[in-house]
Write a protein that holds these residues in place. Structure first.
Motif, PDB file in Angstrom:
ATOM      1  N   TYR A 198       0.869  -1.186   0.000  1.00 33.33           N
ATOM      2  CA  TYR A 198       0.000   0.000   0.000  1.00 33.33           C
ATOM      3  C   TYR A 198       0.903   1.233   0.000  1.00 33.33           C
ATOM      4  O   TYR A 198       1.538   1.549   1.000  1.00 33.33           O
ATOM      5  CB  TYR A 198      -0.916   0.006   1.221  1.00 33.33           C
TER       6      TYR A 198
ATOM      7  N   SER B 259       1.495   5.384  -1.145  1.00 34.65           N
ATOM      8  CA  SER B 259       1.016   6.699  -1.580  1.00 34.65           C
ATOM      9  C   SER B 259       2.188   7.487  -2.156  1.00 34.65           C
ATOM     10  O   SER B 259       3.312   7.399  -1.654  1.00 34.65           O
ATOM     11  CB  SER B 259       0.416   7.464  -0.398  1.00 34.65           C
TER      12      SER B 259
ATOM     13  N   ILE C 149      -5.176   7.971   3.372  1.00 30.49           N
ATOM     14  CA  ILE C 149      -5.961   6.766   3.634  1.00 30.49           C
ATOM     15  C   ILE C 149      -7.425   7.172   3.667  1.00 30.49           C
ATOM     16  O   ILE C 149      -7.822   8.033   4.462  1.00 30.49           O
ATOM     17  CB  ILE C 149      -5.547   6.127   4.978  1.00 30.49           C
ATOM     18  N   ASN C 150      -8.242   6.583   2.795  1.00 33.78           N
ATOM     19  CA  ASN C 150      -9.651   6.954   2.717  1.00 33.78           C
ATOM     20  C   ASN C 150     -10.485   5.731   2.354  1.00 33.78           C
ATOM     21  O   ASN C 150      -9.963   4.665   2.058  1.00 33.78           O
ATOM     22  CB  ASN C 150      -9.853   8.094   1.711  1.00 33.78           C
TER      23      ASN C 150
ATOM     24  N   ASP D 216     -10.023   3.276  -0.605  1.00 29.82           N
ATOM     25  CA  ASP D 216      -8.960   2.264  -0.579  1.00 29.82           C
ATOM     26  C   ASP D 216      -9.494   0.856  -0.373  1.00 29.82           C
ATOM     27  O   ASP D 216      -8.823  -0.120  -0.718  1.00 29.82           O
ATOM     28  CB  ASP D 216      -7.946   2.580   0.530  1.00 29.82           C
TER      29      ASP D 216
ATOM     30  N   GLY E 295      -9.395  -1.258  -3.400  1.00 34.00           N
ATOM     31  CA  GLY E 295      -8.061  -1.761  -3.713  1.00 34.00           C
ATOM     32  C   GLY E 295      -7.679  -2.957  -2.863  1.00 34.00           C
ATOM     33  O   GLY E 295      -7.068  -3.918  -3.355  1.00 34.00           O
ATOM     34  N   PHE E 296      -8.043  -2.931  -1.583  1.00 34.32           N
ATOM     35  CA  PHE E 296      -7.711  -4.065  -0.724  1.00 34.32           C
ATOM     36  C   PHE E 296      -8.557  -5.291  -1.064  1.00 34.32           C
ATOM     37  O   PHE E 296      -8.054  -6.419  -1.046  1.00 34.32           O
ATOM     38  CB  PHE E 296      -7.883  -3.680   0.750  1.00 34.32           C
TER      39      PHE E 296
ATOM     40  N   THR F 236       2.756   5.756   3.649  1.00 39.92           N
ATOM     41  CA  THR F 236       1.573   6.619   3.604  1.00 39.92           C
ATOM     42  C   THR F 236       1.714   7.806   4.553  1.00 39.92           C
ATOM     43  O   THR F 236       2.326   7.676   5.617  1.00 39.92           O
ATOM     44  CB  THR F 236       0.305   5.821   3.966  1.00 39.92           C
TER      45      THR F 236
ATOM     46  N   ILE G 292     -10.222  -0.838   7.125  1.00 40.03           N
ATOM     47  CA  ILE G 292      -9.200  -1.646   6.457  1.00 40.03           C
ATOM     48  C   ILE G 292      -8.624  -2.692   7.407  1.00 40.03           C
ATOM     49  O   ILE G 292      -8.472  -3.868   7.056  1.00 40.03           O
ATOM     50  CB  ILE G 292      -8.083  -0.734   5.901  1.00 40.03           C
TER      51      ILE G 292
ATOM     52  N   LYS H 122      -1.262   6.609  -6.144  1.00 39.53           N
ATOM     53  CA  LYS H 122      -1.430   5.575  -5.120  1.00 39.53           C
ATOM     54  C   LYS H 122      -1.445   4.211  -5.799  1.00 39.53           C
ATOM     55  O   LYS H 122      -2.037   4.041  -6.859  1.00 39.53           O
ATOM     56  CB  LYS H 122      -2.710   5.769  -4.322  1.00 39.53           C
TER      57      LYS H 122
ATOM     58  N   ILE I 289      -1.943   0.001  -4.841  1.00 42.41           N
ATOM     59  CA  ILE I 289      -2.216  -1.127  -3.947  1.00 42.41           C
ATOM     60  C   ILE I 289      -2.023  -2.379  -4.799  1.00 42.41           C
ATOM     61  O   ILE I 289      -2.702  -2.553  -5.810  1.00 42.41           O
ATOM     62  CB  ILE I 289      -3.635  -1.078  -3.365  1.00 42.41           C
TER      63      ILE I 289
ATOM     64  N   GLN J   3      -4.139   4.387  -8.730  1.00 38.59           N
ATOM     65  CA  GLN J   3      -4.879   5.630  -8.871  1.00 38.59           C
ATOM     66  C   GLN J   3      -4.009   6.652  -9.583  1.00 38.59           C
ATOM     67  O   GLN J   3      -2.863   6.880  -9.192  1.00 38.59           O
ATOM     68  CB  GLN J   3      -5.289   6.168  -7.496  1.00 38.59           C
TER      69      GLN J   3
END
Length: 298
Positions: free
Chosen positions: A40, A42, A55-56, A59, A62-63, A82, A93, A280, A282, A292
């Motif tokens: 992960y 950024s 972190i939002n 995400d 993506g996980f 991050t 998460i 970003k 992942i 992203q």
């Protein structure tokens, strides 16, 4: 249900040379450890100010993409880089990954995992850090304003007005800059950070049922969620500090082969951010990749 990567393939989007080299190094690490790897990352250091660096809740997609297809019984090495972000998103998460991997999660920090990233690091069974790695304070920020500063300003006003009521005009002007309920929001945010970190530490890295562990957990939380000593939310806590406050830290340099493989991933990630529009990434050791992109201004 089609995943992000599957849709990319259907659209005819072929991997770039950066994608190929990153995936190679991630697979190398997984092969060496026998564990799943999710990275992960950024790109906030390369593209400060770009949207979506934190972190939002986005995400989670993506996980989900990157957990699909993994043998969760092999555990997880989560590599974090991050600036932090929303503690509630971090909570979501952590809860998801813990359910999937039965808390067999090791956190690896090649460089920086700040704020809510530090909170996520505290959810693992141990944290791997190099001599160059850093965690940070988890004191909440409200629109860039430290929640502790808001709380302290209100406390100073109360103390001062008890003996100097004539200062009501000054304090009224100071307090009016905050919207209604802002103090309550600040206090609740501080409490939430402590509650989450304390719970995560006590249910994986330590055992909250053991009195000795409870004392260690309290020391860790007291040192991470405060503002008087750290002074700034950007304060960097190195491996020595993290060990001294009680976190279970493994030195990256203790295993030269692990160090080589982790730093190869880190350098490949940073080169991707420096050379592409990615903000970003992942990614896992299988087929999962969610990137992203930044929208370039003409």
């Amino acid at each position: 249900m089609a995943t992000f990567s599957e849709i990319q393939k259907k659209l005819g989007l072929t991997p770039s040379k950066f994608d190929i080299i990153r995936k190679k190094y991630i697979k190398n690490l997984s092969y060496y450890t026998g564990r799943n790897v999710i990275v992960y990352y950024s790109g906030w250091l390369s593209k400060p100010g770009a949207p979506g660096l934190d972190i939002n809740d986005l995400d989670m997609t993506g996980f989900m993409e990157n957990v699909k297809g993994l043998d969760c019984m092999k555990g997880l090495d989560l590599i974090l880089h991050t600036p932090g972000g929303n503690p509630a998103a971090a909570e979501s998460i952590v809860n998801y990954l813990r359910m999937k991997f039965k808390k067999d999660i090791r956190i690896i920090v090649p460089h920086l995992a700040m704020s809510a990233g530090t909170m996520i690091a505290c959810s693992g069974k141990e944290i791997v850090m190099g001599k160059h790695s850093n965690l940070g304070p988890v004191d909440p920020q409200l629109g860039g304003i430290p929640a502790y500063s808001v709380k302290k300003e209100f406390e100073e006003a109360q103390i001062d007005l008890k003996t100097h009521p004539e200062n009501i005009g000054y304090w009224s002007l100071q307090i009016q800059k905050y919207p209604p309920g802002f103090l309550k929001l600040a206090i609740d945010s501080i409490d939430l950070s402590s509650v989450l970190v304390k719970e995560w530490l006590g249910t994986c890295m330590f055992d909250k049922a053991k009195e000795a562990d409870v004392e260690i957990i309290k020391k860790i939380v007291d040192n991470l969620n405060e503002h008087d000593n750290s002074k700034t939310h950007d304060r960097h806590y190195d491996i020595s500090f993290c060990k001294n406050i009680g976190l279970k830290i493994i030195g990256l340099e203790e295993d030269p082969k692990l160090q080589d493989k982790v730093l190869s991933i880190h350098h490949a990630m940073m080169l991707t951010f420096n050379s592409t529009n990615a903000v970003k990434i992942i990614e896992n050791n299988k087929t999962g990749t969610v990137i992203q992109q930044a929208i370039l201004q003409k």
